[in-house]
Design an enzyme around this catalytic site. Structure first.
Site, PDB file in Angstrom:
ATOM      1  N   CYS A  70     -22.417  23.282 -50.282  1.00  0.00           N
ATOM      2  CA  CYS A  70     -22.060  23.601 -51.672  1.00  0.00           C
ATOM      3  C   CYS A  70     -20.795  24.460 -51.656  1.00  0.00           C
ATOM      4  O   CYS A  70     -20.766  25.549 -52.217  1.00  0.00           O
ATOM      5  CB  CYS A  70     -23.202  24.289 -52.395  1.00  0.00           C
ATOM      6  SG  CYS A  70     -23.837  25.780 -51.596  1.00  0.00           S
ATOM      7  N   ASP A 115     -35.572  29.098 -36.322  1.00  0.00           N
ATOM      8  CA  ASP A 115     -34.138  28.888 -36.157  1.00  0.00           C
ATOM      9  C   ASP A 115     -33.905  27.453 -35.709  1.00  0.00           C
ATOM     10  O   ASP A 115     -34.421  27.029 -34.664  1.00  0.00           O
ATOM     11  CB  ASP A 115     -33.596  29.866 -35.112  1.00  0.00           C
ATOM     12  CG  ASP A 115     -32.079  29.858 -35.032  1.00  0.00           C
ATOM     13  OD1 ASP A 115     -31.469  28.819 -35.365  1.00  0.00           O
ATOM     14  OD2 ASP A 115     -31.497  30.881 -34.634  1.00  0.00           O
TER      15      ASP A 115
END
Length: 435
Positions: free
Chosen positions: A366, A297
């Site tokens: 994106c 993480d």
């Protein structure tokens, strides 16, 4: 999706399922279960099917998702009642095959009736009658219908950001199957011709006709990898140098990692998902490139030293990739994307902490939503007085279309751009430097 397979397929092993039935299972997974196609394609029910069956089923499913609105326009006049979702999926799939794919109506209708019997036996006669009427009526209703509309929650946001006219242009692009874009490991003047493609000004190669990727020249030797032309821009903007310590933050599936590694930089590829990193490992082996791959993480992981350059392709709504992933509008919703805004901000702060003084940061998503692009840039500059926009990075990048440069140091691509070349994914990309 149950462990034995998709809807309506429990009696058959994956190896024995026809492509149409597998496509129907995928459509039901999207429309009824809210599953992404990528999730289903990793499930043994799909993954264990023969490659040719998987390929045809995936193409049929995606084509039907792109044209569901047109299919409804063609068949709705012959429906007396709104059918259950499973039967509507059968009708849409068959209508697309008849009116768009040009398949012989007799065979398509028979297959659709067989699938309908497995879904809801008493609906089979209705499916037979409706599809025969669709075939007899021909193309008029199909051609006069508008492209598949985006869901209201997304269409409204995009209309506010870009205007309804541009949203309609994007929807027209989303209806079309996109070309195949390749990023090269090393520059080559002959590879475009070898793969039957065209060299784009940005450095990518675009292949217009569908090809089986694994059989194309240069695949086995790792000369290239599949990556949308817009997705290749962030790593080029970072401009990594040989020997630099570079971090690809949120790296999977790894196209940008490969770009960075090809420069000779000392690359660390970090991602929270071990499953998604499998593809990166495979591509590193195929291309002969090297990177230090870490499954962790990013909000907790600690590097042993700051990085000279960091590329953060943050988790986002992926709304810029709908042309390649037509399932997204049916699966995503506004509740699911709002938590991403806070995660993006947290990852930006973490990236700034790990960046060496004078280091370079490229942030990208994106996404077509300003909340995940322009607004994040404005907010990060307000939070971090030691960050500044690096306008020179964009100016030095060759092959850019002037309309992509929305602000100093930032690029915005949308699917309606490059329409004559097949469009490109929607991205927001910003180049920054730490004081």
């Amino acid at each position: 999706m149950d462990e034995q397979g998709g809807k309506g397929t429990k009696r058959q092993p994956a190896s024995g399922i026809p492509p149409r039935q597998l496509a129907l299972d995928m459509l039901q997974g999207v429309w009824e279960d809210g599953m992404l196609l990528a999730e289903m394609e990793a499930h043994p029910h799909f993954a264990d099917a023969p490659p040719d069956v998987r390929a045809r089923a995936g193409r049929l499913a995606r084509t039907t998702l792109r044209n569901a609105g047109r299919a409804d326009a063609a068949m709705n006049p012959y429906l007396k009642h709104n059918p259950r979702p499973g039967i509507r999926a059968v009708l849409r799939l068959a209508t697309v095959e008849i009116l768009l794919e040009g398949e012989a109506a007799h065979g398509v209708v028979n297959a659709a009736v067989t699938m309908a019997r497995r879904e809801e036996p008493r609906a089979a006669p209705m499916v037979n009658a409706v599809l025969r009427r669709v075939a007899e009526a021909g193309q008029a209703a199909w051609q006069s219908a508008p492209p598949q509309r985006l869901p209201n929650w997304l269409r409204g946001r995009l209309g506010s950001a870009y205007g309804n006219a541009r949203v309609a242009l994007m929807e027209a692009v989303f209806e079309q199957a996109p070309p195949l874009d390749l990023t090269l490991r090393v520059s080559s003047e002959t590879l475009a011709e070898a793969v039957g493609g065209t060299a784009l000004a940005t450095g990518s190669i675009r292949v217009e006709k569908p090809r089986q990727v694994s059989t194309m020249p240069g695949f086995d030797t790792g000369d290239w990898w599949v990556q949308d032309a817009a997705a290749a821009l962030p790593a080029r903007l970072l401009d990594a140098k040989a020997g630099e310590r570079v971090l690809d933050l949120c790296a999977a599936p790894g196209g940008k990692t490969l770009q960075l590694a090809a420069t000779g930089a000392d690359v660390t590829a970090l991602d929270v998902s071990e499953d998604r990193l499998v593809r990166l490992y495979q591509n590193l082996e195929r291309t002969g490139l090297a990177a230090n791959v870490v499954a962790a993480d990013a909000l907790d992981w600690q590097p042993d030293a700051p990085f000279d350059a960091i590329l953060l392709d943050a988790p986002c709504s992926a709304t810029g990739t709908i042309r390649r992933h037509p399932d997204l509008p049916f699966v995503k919703d506004t509740a699911g994307i709002k938590p991403l805004f806070a995660l993006q901000a947290a990852l930006i702060d973490r990236a700034v902490d790990m960046l060496a003084p004078g280091g370079r940061l490229v942030f990208c998503t994106c996404s077509l939503l300003p909340e995940e692009g322009e607004a994040q840039l404005e907010a990060m500059l307000a939070r971090h007085v030691d960050l500044s926009v690096d306008g020179g990075a964009v100016e030095r990048l060759a092959g850019l279309d002037p309309e992509w440069n929305m602000a100093p140091g930032a690029l915005r691509t949308t699917p309606d751009m490059w329409p004559e070349r097949g469009g490109l994914d929607g991205f927001f990309i910003a180049a920054l430097r730490k004081a």
